[in-house]
Write a protein that holds these residues in place. Structure first.
Motif: not given
Lengths: 61, 496
Positions: B119-122, B144, B170, B181-182, B184-187, B223, B225, B250
């Motif tokens: 996992a890379n995001l909570a 993140n 982050l 993010l990449a 992926a729809p978050i929320g 992205h 953010i 970057r």
């Protein structure tokens, strides 16, 4: 996986992989989009008792 | 005195998230003969809400944060019984649970990470009192974080963002509802194609509107953010925004960046401008209501979300077509009088204010942008997602029924000539907000004021934007191409 990359860059390079703590609908959406996600069924720690929670944190539990 | 009968039931040790509970509350509320229904965890703030509603009896008073309280007021015993039966059935149903297929989910971050070690995001959306603790634990484990919860103390936000910056992570939020993010729809996010425009936003609906305008014009998003509404304030000093700029600098997939926020604190604005000057990428800044600011040569300022979208992607910022105004003029009913704006998106309300201000129209808003507010003109632009409307209730994007009453009042008000609304679709949003709006409109006659709407979304969203637009048009609503266009149409009607 390139270990020289910082964690934000790794996140943006994807794939996103999620631990979802709280509202279950967020996990359901991500699942539907094919994103790796694990749902945490959260409930208030120590029965929501602030003093007990602070104590647990101090003990590193 | 309130008529009828009231009762509560408590289920000890039964925790359910607030969105699931609010959905069940609404279903119980819709039963004939039920005048008030509330399913809440027994936290002190929730018990205060029940007390205010006259629904806190001794049993509910004794409930704790892990105990579920069902409180109902109904016309008679039959309706009361029906209400409890509906609530209990819903609590047994699948909607009340996010249980995995195996019928079991981890109950802590640690066990969650054992189930998904990469996992890379909570995403953290627990009640505000506990949210900072969960976010900190996630950061300490190298994740993140997107912190959806609000009611997190400013000092805790500063501490979390300092910790995150130190670890190269982050920290999105608190009060961050939207990210992409990449891909992926978050929320609360829309289905938009991937592309070369990066978004950094202190505002969820601001991010959604810009992303959707770009997507509908044929562009795409690398992205999106979220940083949380207070990130560019003096206390936080743009900590997450600076991390996001570093990251998009970057990021090979990002060619241009749009930054969306309320007007920042002056020192923070300077820090951000200096950082942008060191970037090889092109920036668009959209801080609605902000005076023109000194920007480096690789940055432009946009006055509205639509202008920002158009600056980042040609074709995304086109003026509202003439036919929208013509459609409004062709509607039966009132068109003269005051404007009543009823918004579910805070940034959409702010953008409408900017449009009306630039047209020389004075108005009142509960969330005024700089230079606005306080006018006695009768025009009112209301953000129904503001705290005073959402205390103990769902956000209008999740449950558009929140808008029913103010909408019905505006439609029946002889002073009101134009009703301005936003409809926000996408992941997380209600499955049919246009249908709910249409149902309220159907109860009003041809003499009702003209209703002008915009729909923030895409045809790839679960609700399908075109279908929502069609449902609104069938209900007699004038639908603009963008939120700015809807506000311009309202301003033109006033001027006409």
């Amino acid at each position: 996986m390139d270990d020289r990359k910082d964690p934000i860059q790794k996140l943006l390079d994807g794939p996103v992989s999620v631990v979802n703590i709280g509202l279950a609908q967020f996990a359901r959406t991500l699942e539907g989009e094919g994103v790796a996600v694990v749902q945490v069924d959260w409930s208030p720690p120590a029965g929501g008792d602030r003093r007990l929670i602070d104590l647990l944190d101090k003990l590193g539990a | 005195m309130t008529a009828g009968v009231a009762a509560t039931r408590t289920r000890a040790g039964f925790y359910l998230d607030s969105v699931a509970l609010m959905r069940i509350s609404q279903a119980v509320q819709d039963i004939a003969g039920v005048s008030a229904a509330s399913l809440m965890m027994g936290s002190p703030s929730n018990k205060e809400l029940l007390r205010d509603a006259g629904l806190l009896d001794a049993d509910a008073e004794a409930a704790g944060p892990n105990d579920l309280v069902i409180a109902v007021r109904a016309d008679d015993g039959d309706a009361l019984r029906a209400a409890f039966e509906t609530a209990e059935a819903a609590l047994r149903g699948p909607a009340a649970s996010g249980r995995g297929e195996a019928g079991w989910n981890p109950r802590s971050l640690e066990t969650g990470l054992r189930a998904l070690p990469g996992a890379n995001l909570a995403i953290v959306s627990v009640p505000g009192d506990f949210a900072a603790r969960e976010a900190r634990r996630a950061l300490e484990r190298g994740l993140n974080v997107m912190l959806f919860s609000d009611n997190v103390a400013l000092a805790e936000e500063v501490a979390l963002k300092t910790l995150a910056r130190g670890r190269g992570l982050l920290m999105m939020g608190p009060d961050c509802g939207t990210a992409i993010l990449a891909g992926a729809p978050i929320g609360f996010a829309n289905a938009v194609p991937r592309g070369d425009i990066g978004l950094i936003a202190a505002s969820g609906t601001g991010l959604q509107e810009v992303a959707c305008l770009i997507a509908r014009a044929g562009g795409g998003i690398s992205h999106g953010i979220g940083v949380g509404g207070r990130d560019l304030g003096a206390a936080v000093g743009g900590a997450a925004t600076l991390s996001a700029i570093d990251a998009l600098d970057r990021d090979g997939a990002t060619r241009r960046v749009v930054l969306i926020s309320k007007p920042p604190d002056p020192e923070t604005a300077k820090r951000i401008a200096d950082r942008i000057a060191a970037s090889p990428k092109r920036f668009t800044l959209c801080c609605i209501g902000m005076e023109p600011m000194d920007l480096p040569g690789n940055a432009r300022q946009a006055a509205t979300l639509r202008e920002a979208a158009g600056d980042a992607f040609a074709g995304a910022g086109v003026a509202e077509p003439e036919r929208t105004l013509e459609a409004a003029l062709g509607r039966p009913g009132r068109k003269r009088g005051t404007v009543r704006g009823l918004f579910s998106g805070g940034s959409l309300c702010a953008e409408a204010q900017a449009v009306l201000m630039s047209a020389g129209i004075r108005f009142f808003s509960n969330v005024p942008i700089p230079g606005a507010g306080g006018a006695e003109s009768g025009h009112r632009l209301i953000d129904l997602g503001a705290d005073e409307y959402t205390r103990g209730r769902p956000h209008p994007m999740i449950e558009p029924a929140v808008r029913d009453r103010p909408l019905a009042k505006a439609l029946a008000d002889p002073e009101v000539g134009v009703v301005l609304v936003d409809v926000v679709v996408g992941h997380g949003a209600h499955e049919d907000p246009a249908g709910r709006l249409a149902a309220v409109l159907a109860a009003h006659g041809r003499e009702a004021p003209v209703v002008i709407a915009s729909v923030c979304g895409t045809d790839e969203d679960p609700q399908n934007r075109s279908a929502q637009v069609e449902a609104l048009r069938d209900a007699g609503v004038v639908v603009a191409e963008s939120n700015a266009g809807a506000a311009e149409t309202a301003a033109a009607l006033l001027a006409g």
